[in-house]
Design a protein around this motif. Sequence first.
Motif: not given
Length: 418
Positions: A84, A88-89, A97
Amino acid sequence: MTAPRPARKSRANGEGTVYQRKDGRWEAAGYILTTNGTRKRTRVYGATRKEAVDRLTERMAASNRGLPAPAADCTVGVYLQHWLDNIAVHQLRETTHTRYHATVRLYITPALGRKKLGRLTAKDVRTFLNQLRNTCQCCTRGLDHQGVCCTAGACCGKQLSPLTIIYVHSVLKSALQHAVREDELPRNVARNVPAGTPRPKRTEPLTAAEARQLLQTAEGHRLHAMFELALRTGLRKGELLGLRWTDFDLDSGTVSIRRTLQRTTSHGLTTLPTKTTNSERRIALPTECLRSLQDHRQRQARERERAGDGWLETGYVFTTSNGRPIDPTNLTRTFSTLLRDAGLRRIRFHDLRHTAATLLLEQGVELVVIKELLGHAHIGVTATVYTHVRPRLQHQAINTLTNALRPDTTPGGKPASR
């Protein structure tokens, strides 16, 4: 006498090892930082020597920048937090997100967070999804603060919806797929576990009569032009709020959709790119929208004059009475009030988009035209979302065919002679 082989350039300390395997592929190996704080030897592969070296260099450079790689012996919770915060950010919109982060925190980490990433099995994922389906969320997450659920000995049975289960599964699947791409896992075990296929949520758009009633009630409202655009073009809420006067060409009767206005956790009310690349589009405007926009511009000029120094010039088409952008939540409240004044049932603002598409379909407009107007990425999305219209269209088509096959009759009711 054979010529001596050229000496291979020696690699500097820390550059790793590169060699060609028996199967013809090239393998490069080196040490990188992992999420558990240790350093480990990682291996990457490529069809050529340069490809393998480039992949290793990229991974080692990321490690040197302080971005640790996932380790198969770290826990699922540690890996998900790494994914994360570092992966993903950079790949997701901020609002997406935020939803991913909440999904991991509320559902995945409590159930799977302590398991070793490399030992996670399809059975673990299947058990996890079954628990989500069958357990009460009030009890599991400790949401019972009023003594009306398990603490009172009478569970309310509040379970997650099938769509939420699928969303949780997709987040876990996306996270594990990154570990597969990084060669930390041999396969994505979440892919082997089906999350089910629930029935699409049935939308209840306004009928043509209800839509006319809404527009009639909205006449004189300071946001009348927005409701006209929503019903006649199917623009999303964020797309409407993000419109600037420079996006319009009122002479040619078109508007360019370039951005969306949303409230985010880090930046508050801000503009973002459109939902997809297909959402960035140019559409034609009906005469009614052009007329209401002209009236809206005059109204805005009067509000600017009344506000004086208190006016904030933002260039947005739809603003508050002092020129500031409209918060999406406040628009939802305004829309609810308008529905109540019109005597209509309560629907979401997004259902105006469904209403526009449904009415276009019922008027015989081709699906590909509606797809371009709405800015869908694929025509399959348009066809899937508006499956509820098909029975009515099929009924109309059958009646049309029946009329075409009905024999001609004379005024007296007898078949005409041929």
